[in-house]
Design a protein around this motif. Sequence first.
Motif, PDB file in Angstrom:
ATOM      1  N   SER A 262      28.381  33.590  48.952  1.00 49.01           N
ATOM      2  CA  SER A 262      29.630  34.354  49.124  1.00 49.01           C
ATOM      3  C   SER A 262      29.360  35.849  49.177  1.00 49.01           C
ATOM      4  O   SER A 262      29.938  36.559  50.010  1.00 49.01           O
ATOM      5  CB  SER A 262      30.624  34.029  48.002  1.00 49.01           C
ATOM      6  N   SER A 265      27.396  36.828  52.417  1.00 55.48           N
ATOM      7  CA  SER A 265      28.309  36.845  53.552  1.00 55.48           C
ATOM      8  C   SER A 265      29.247  38.046  53.495  1.00 55.48           C
ATOM      9  O   SER A 265      29.546  38.673  54.523  1.00 55.48           O
ATOM     10  CB  SER A 265      29.118  35.545  53.590  1.00 55.48           C
ATOM     11  N   ALA A 266      29.701  38.403  52.286  1.00 55.86           N
ATOM     12  CA  ALA A 266      30.616  39.538  52.150  1.00 55.86           C
ATOM     13  C   ALA A 266      29.987  40.829  52.661  1.00 55.86           C
ATOM     14  O   ALA A 266      30.642  41.633  53.347  1.00 55.86           O
ATOM     15  CB  ALA A 266      31.050  39.683  50.693  1.00 55.86           C
ATOM     16  N   CYS A 272      36.362  37.485  55.154  1.00 51.49           N
ATOM     17  CA  CYS A 272      36.934  37.554  53.796  1.00 51.49           C
ATOM     18  C   CYS A 272      37.482  36.211  53.328  1.00 51.49           C
ATOM     19  O   CYS A 272      37.267  35.814  52.175  1.00 51.49           O
ATOM     20  CB  CYS A 272      38.039  38.601  53.736  1.00 51.49           C
ATOM     21  N   SER A 274      36.713  33.092  54.134  1.00 49.41           N
ATOM     22  CA  SER A 274      35.650  32.153  53.795  1.00 49.41           C
ATOM     23  C   SER A 274      34.925  32.571  52.524  1.00 49.41           C
ATOM     24  O   SER A 274      34.607  31.739  51.666  1.00 49.41           O
ATOM     25  CB  SER A 274      34.665  32.060  54.963  1.00 49.41           C
ATOM     26  N   GLU A 275      34.672  33.867  52.379  1.00 45.16           N
ATOM     27  CA  GLU A 275      33.914  34.368  51.223  1.00 45.16           C
ATOM     28  C   GLU A 275      34.706  34.215  49.930  1.00 45.16           C
ATOM     29  O   GLU A 275      34.145  33.840  48.898  1.00 45.16           O
ATOM     30  CB  GLU A 275      33.526  35.828  51.491  1.00 45.16           C
ATOM     31  N   ALA A 279      33.610  32.013  46.672  1.00 37.90           N
ATOM     32  CA  ALA A 279      33.535  32.632  45.346  1.00 37.90           C
ATOM     33  C   ALA A 279      34.455  31.938  44.355  1.00 37.90           C
ATOM     34  O   ALA A 279      34.084  31.701  43.197  1.00 37.90           O
ATOM     35  CB  ALA A 279      33.873  34.121  45.447  1.00 37.90           C
ATOM     36  N   CYS A 295      29.319  37.905  41.432  1.00 41.84           N
ATOM     37  CA  CYS A 295      29.436  37.852  42.892  1.00 41.84           C
ATOM     38  C   CYS A 295      30.900  37.853  43.319  1.00 41.84           C
ATOM     39  O   CYS A 295      31.273  38.507  44.308  1.00 41.84           O
ATOM     40  CB  CYS A 295      28.718  36.618  43.427  1.00 41.84           C
ATOM     41  N   ARG A 296      31.740  37.133  42.573  1.00 39.21           N
ATOM     42  CA  ARG A 296      33.163  37.107  42.899  1.00 39.21           C
ATOM     43  C   ARG A 296      33.760  38.508  42.822  1.00 39.21           C
ATOM     44  O   ARG A 296      34.624  38.885  43.628  1.00 39.21           O
ATOM     45  CB  ARG A 296      33.899  36.166  41.954  1.00 39.21           C
ATOM     46  N   VAL A 299      32.850  40.226  46.019  1.00 42.65           N
ATOM     47  CA  VAL A 299      33.569  39.611  47.143  1.00 42.65           C
ATOM     48  C   VAL A 299      35.006  40.128  47.202  1.00 42.65           C
ATOM     49  O   VAL A 299      35.504  40.522  48.268  1.00 42.65           O
ATOM     50  CB  VAL A 299      33.525  38.075  47.035  1.00 42.65           C
TER      51      VAL A 299
END
Length: 422
Positions: A262, A265-266, A272, A274-275, A279, A295-296, A299
């Motif tokens: 995630s 990709s971000a 956004c 999908s990411e 997350a 990570c979230r 994102v």
Amino acid sequence: MAVEDKCGRFCGSADRAVCRSTQALTLPDKPSIAVLPFENMSGDPDQDYFADGMVEEIITALSRFKWLFVIARNSSFTFKGKAVDIKEVGRRLGVRYVLEGSVRKASGKVRITGQLIDAVTDAHIWADRFERDLTDVFALQDEVTIAVVSAIEPRLRQTEIAMAARRRPENLTAYDCYLRAMQQYYVASREGVAEALRLAHRALELDPRFGPVAALAGLCHMLSVIWGYAIDPQFERKEAVRLLRLALSVDDGDPDTLARASVISAFMVGDCESEIEMADRAVALNPNSYAAWYCRGWVYKIAGLPEEAIRSFERAIRMSPVDPLLHRSITGMGYAFIELGRFDEAIAAGKKALSQNPFFSTAYRCLASAFAHLGRDAEARKAAARLLETDPTFTISGYIARGGQSNSKLLIEGLRRAGLPE
């Protein structure tokens, strides 16, 4: 009015908002545990990575039990090599239980000893010793995990035990390379990222379907781009995306793989919807994962949702309250504060991050922008100068090109006001 905070210093209200995120450690309302680094009893300091890797796998397996609260690896490892007082460990990390032990790897066998201690009463709850052939290290990790969980909660849920088992690599040498790569990744330097990449790609040569190492390699390629290490950013960007797709094709249900995918990709793609879905799924699968919450946070920050980013970073900080890389989460909060126009809190976050790592260029970007927005021009120029000392080739256009800045309008505006080169 300034008051004395739990850091033992005086600060204003904005600083206290950041301090509350990093200092308020009451016991959770469910069983909570920290796994300390196991002592390497092999007689060879070069085997530290193996003992550390075993502990990391046990932490990961324990964290899959959603009714447990498990402290992240980086905070536990701040106690490595130190004589510890278990009650003090429990107090600093905000947990009820502490697991400690040792690992011996020799003559084709692995032996683990462990003991579980109640950090509130100092009572020993459980102790045992496990030994397996080196080819059975994963079974050994599972045995230790199940024994520890049994001591905390007698009624084991079989479905959760099954979920706790990660996909195992087909090649043990690939696993060995992965453990060494993780050790280098945590160094978090240019050299560390380069060595982690070399080892991760070697692991993939040995086991091309080893999902976690593909995700780690993708993450390292991403870091090379966004931290300005890359000699060929376009190549590294393509490799990061290729590897995140490989990792997801192997196992799109592993929370750490989802979390890494995630954030890669971000920064590298910018889809956004999908990411955010990845997350959110990562933290739903493992609400104990520091990596998933961290990570979230990025994102949601990159997606232009700073309030939710702050909540994620706060959760990550609670999962790893004395993390040596805590400055990254705190600076992430600072970036989100800037986009909300909460510039005083962004400054507090930037200063807090720099108190832990005075060479962290990301924090100087946070300070330069926030000071400039408040019209504190001298302080903004000073932060900008320090940014250029730590990142001499920095330009605003180059920074935007690294990725993930489409929703950083106030941050970029502040950098321009601070006089940084376009």
